[in-house]
Scaffold this motif. Structure first.
Motif, PDB file in Angstrom:
ATOM      1  N   ALA A 176       0.840  -1.209   0.000  1.00 41.99           N
ATOM      2  CA  ALA A 176       0.000   0.000   0.000  1.00 41.99           C
ATOM      3  C   ALA A 176       0.871   1.254   0.000  1.00 41.99           C
ATOM      4  O   ALA A 176       0.618   2.202  -0.752  1.00 41.99           O
ATOM      5  N   ALA A 177       1.907   1.261   0.826  1.00 40.91           N
ATOM      6  CA  ALA A 177       2.786   2.432   0.921  1.00 40.91           C
ATOM      7  C   ALA A 177       3.480   2.726  -0.399  1.00 40.91           C
ATOM      8  O   ALA A 177       3.693   3.887  -0.752  1.00 40.91           O
ATOM      9  N   ALA A 178       3.806   1.665  -1.145  1.00 41.78           N
ATOM     10  CA  ALA A 178       4.477   1.833  -2.442  1.00 41.78           C
ATOM     11  C   ALA A 178       3.486   1.995  -3.592  1.00 41.78           C
ATOM     12  O   ALA A 178       3.890   2.037  -4.755  1.00 41.78           O
ATOM     13  N   ASP A 179       2.202   2.084  -3.272  1.00 43.34           N
ATOM     14  CA  ASP A 179       1.131   2.255  -4.268  1.00 43.34           C
ATOM     15  C   ASP A 179       1.139   1.126  -5.305  1.00 43.34           C
ATOM     16  O   ASP A 179       1.016   1.351  -6.504  1.00 43.34           O
ATOM     17  N   LEU A 180       1.272  -0.117  -4.820  1.00 43.19           N
ATOM     18  CA  LEU A 180       1.340  -1.283  -5.695  1.00 43.19           C
ATOM     19  C   LEU A 180       0.055  -2.108  -5.701  1.00 43.19           C
ATOM     20  O   LEU A 180      -0.002  -3.151  -6.336  1.00 43.19           O
ATOM     21  N   ILE A 181      -0.966  -1.633  -5.007  1.00 40.69           N
ATOM     22  CA  ILE A 181      -2.244  -2.349  -4.950  1.00 40.69           C
ATOM     23  C   ILE A 181      -3.226  -1.664  -5.883  1.00 40.69           C
ATOM     24  O   ILE A 181      -3.445  -0.459  -5.810  1.00 40.69           O
ATOM     25  N   ASP A 182      -3.817  -2.459  -6.778  1.00 41.51           N
ATOM     26  CA  ASP A 182      -4.784  -1.926  -7.743  1.00 41.51           C
ATOM     27  C   ASP A 182      -6.210  -1.941  -7.203  1.00 41.51           C
ATOM     28  O   ASP A 182      -7.051  -1.167  -7.657  1.00 41.51           O
ATOM     29  N   GLU A 183      -6.480  -2.848  -6.276  1.00 32.13           N
ATOM     30  CA  GLU A 183      -7.822  -2.934  -5.718  1.00 32.13           C
ATOM     31  C   GLU A 183      -7.744  -3.473  -4.298  1.00 32.13           C
ATOM     32  O   GLU A 183      -7.045  -4.453  -4.038  1.00 32.13           O
ATOM     33  N   TYR A 184      -8.453  -2.816  -3.390  1.00 28.52           N
ATOM     34  CA  TYR A 184      -8.544  -3.224  -1.996  1.00 28.52           C
ATOM     35  C   TYR A 184      -9.911  -3.861  -1.780  1.00 28.52           C
ATOM     36  O   TYR A 184     -10.929  -3.210  -2.008  1.00 28.52           O
ATOM     37  N   ARG A 185      -9.942  -5.110  -1.333  1.00 30.72           N
ATOM     38  CA  ARG A 185     -11.189  -5.776  -0.955  1.00 30.72           C
ATOM     39  C   ARG A 185     -11.133  -5.960   0.551  1.00 30.72           C
ATOM     40  O   ARG A 185     -10.565  -6.915   1.059  1.00 30.72           O
ATOM     41  N   LEU A 186     -11.710  -4.996   1.237  1.00 35.42           N
ATOM     42  CA  LEU A 186     -11.636  -4.946   2.689  1.00 35.42           C
ATOM     43  C   LEU A 186     -12.892  -5.571   3.277  1.00 35.42           C
ATOM     44  O   LEU A 186     -14.005  -5.152   2.963  1.00 35.42           O
ATOM     45  N   LEU A 234       1.960   4.550   4.977  1.00 37.25           N
ATOM     46  CA  LEU A 234       1.811   5.473   3.849  1.00 37.25           C
ATOM     47  C   LEU A 234       2.683   6.707   4.024  1.00 37.25           C
ATOM     48  O   LEU A 234       2.671   7.333   5.081  1.00 37.25           O
ATOM     49  N   PRO A 235       3.417   7.093   2.986  1.00 37.44           N
ATOM     50  CA  PRO A 235       4.249   8.297   3.077  1.00 37.44           C
ATOM     51  C   PRO A 235       3.415   9.577   3.011  1.00 37.44           C
ATOM     52  O   PRO A 235       3.866  10.632   3.441  1.00 37.44           O
ATOM     53  N   GLU A 236       2.227   9.480   2.454  1.00 40.32           N
ATOM     54  CA  GLU A 236       1.320  10.629   2.355  1.00 40.32           C
ATOM     55  C   GLU A 236      -0.100  10.086   2.230  1.00 40.32           C
ATOM     56  O   GLU A 236      -0.304   8.902   2.013  1.00 40.32           O
ATOM     57  N   SER A 237      -1.075  10.972   2.357  1.00 40.12           N
ATOM     58  CA  SER A 237      -2.462  10.504   2.275  1.00 40.12           C
ATOM     59  C   SER A 237      -2.757   9.960   0.881  1.00 40.12           C
ATOM     60  O   SER A 237      -2.104  10.322  -0.101  1.00 40.12           O
ATOM     61  N   ARG A 238      -3.713   9.088   0.810  1.00 42.03           N
ATOM     62  CA  ARG A 238      -4.067   8.440  -0.454  1.00 42.03           C
ATOM     63  C   ARG A 238      -5.586   8.454  -0.597  1.00 42.03           C
ATOM     64  O   ARG A 238      -6.298   8.098   0.332  1.00 42.03           O
ATOM     65  N   ARG A 239      -6.051   8.834  -1.754  1.00 35.62           N
ATOM     66  CA  ARG A 239      -7.477   8.831  -2.045  1.00 35.62           C
ATOM     67  C   ARG A 239      -7.862   7.499  -2.680  1.00 35.62           C
ATOM     68  O   ARG A 239      -7.170   7.007  -3.577  1.00 35.62           O
ATOM     69  N   PRO A 243      -7.459   2.798  -5.970  1.00 32.09           N
ATOM     70  CA  PRO A 243      -6.743   4.065  -5.800  1.00 32.09           C
ATOM     71  C   PRO A 243      -7.136   5.076  -6.863  1.00 32.09           C
ATOM     72  O   PRO A 243      -7.340   4.703  -8.026  1.00 32.09           O
ATOM     73  N   GLN A 244      -7.259   6.313  -6.461  1.00 30.78           N
ATOM     74  CA  GLN A 244      -7.491   7.392  -7.414  1.00 30.78           C
ATOM     75  C   GLN A 244      -6.144   8.006  -7.717  1.00 30.78           C
ATOM     76  O   GLN A 244      -5.457   8.510  -6.809  1.00 30.78           O
ATOM     77  N   HIS A 245      -5.764   7.954  -8.974  1.00 32.48           N
ATOM     78  CA  HIS A 245      -4.498   8.568  -9.374  1.00 32.48           C
ATOM     79  C   HIS A 245      -4.783   9.867 -10.075  1.00 32.48           C
ATOM     80  O   HIS A 245      -5.570   9.917 -11.005  1.00 32.48           O
ATOM     81  N   THR A 246      -4.136  10.916  -9.581  1.00 33.65           N
ATOM     82  CA  THR A 246      -4.391  12.246 -10.167  1.00 33.65           C
ATOM     83  C   THR A 246      -3.302  12.625 -11.133  1.00 33.65           C
ATOM     84  O   THR A 246      -2.256  12.094 -11.182  1.00 33.65           O
TER      85      THR A 246
END
Length: 184
Positions: A129-139, A156-161, A181-184
């Motif tokens: 998650a911290a490295a932004d390597l997850i495409d989908e979270y099924r929680l 996480l190094p910073e907040s993530r949407r 994840p929302q990538h801007t």
């Protein structure tokens, strides 16, 4: 390209592990939830896990007759570890990934096949998650408040949407929330 999909149970207050109870086993799993999970994990192209989760699963699934045993045993597995020597001998269809996490995940995503499933451990899933390597979270949010413990997102190094793409409640109070994840 394959997606990396994390399955993780967590308490209502956001803890994925605790010294009080384990959110993944605190609430009895109902048949409809088990079937929902089986329908999805049976189609996985691979199971990804860290060493600790691998060792726990490898000691259980090869000898189990539970409905989860077939997809857990038959689907190829990749264990991320710098110290594990031979995973194949312990649990067939397993290989060890020893390289840089992002490089290994990129290689796995580029391989042919269906999406890959990540099984947490908190540390391994948190690093992904911290490295932004997850495409989908099924929680799988359990109807349980722990009050303390460890979270999935504490690295996480910073907040993530994240965008909620599906929410499915089950009769035992568990709610599966699927985010991307929302990538801007």
């Amino acid at each position: 390209m394959r997606n990396v999909v994390l399955y993780m149970s967590m308490s209502l207050d956001g803890y994925v592990s605790s010294d009080r109870e384990h959110p993944g086993v605190a609430v009895a799993e109902v048949a409809e939830l088990k079937q929902w999970k089986l329908d999805r994990i049976s189609k996985a192209g691979a199971h990804l896990m860290g060493r600790v989760t691998y060792q726990e699963m490898a000691s259980y699934w090869p000898h189990s007759d539970d409905a989860y045993a077939a997809p857990m045993n038959d689907v190829p597995k990749v264990v991320f570890s710098k110290s594990l020597s031979d995973a194949e001998a312990t649990w067939p269809e397993t290989r060890v990934a020893r390289g840089d996490l992002a490089t290994e995940i990129a290689t796995i995503k580029a391989e042919p096949g269906a999406d890959v499933v990540v099984w947490g451990g908190r540390q391994f899933a948190g690093a992904l998650a911290a490295a932004d390597l997850i495409d989908e979270y099924r929680l799988l949010v359990q109807p349980l408040a722990l009050g303390r413990g460890q979270t999935l997102f504490d690295q996480l190094p910073e907040s993530r949407r994240l965008e909620l793409v599906e929410s499915k409640p089950f009769s035992n109070g568990v709610v599966v929330q699927i985010y991307r994840p929302q990538h801007t």
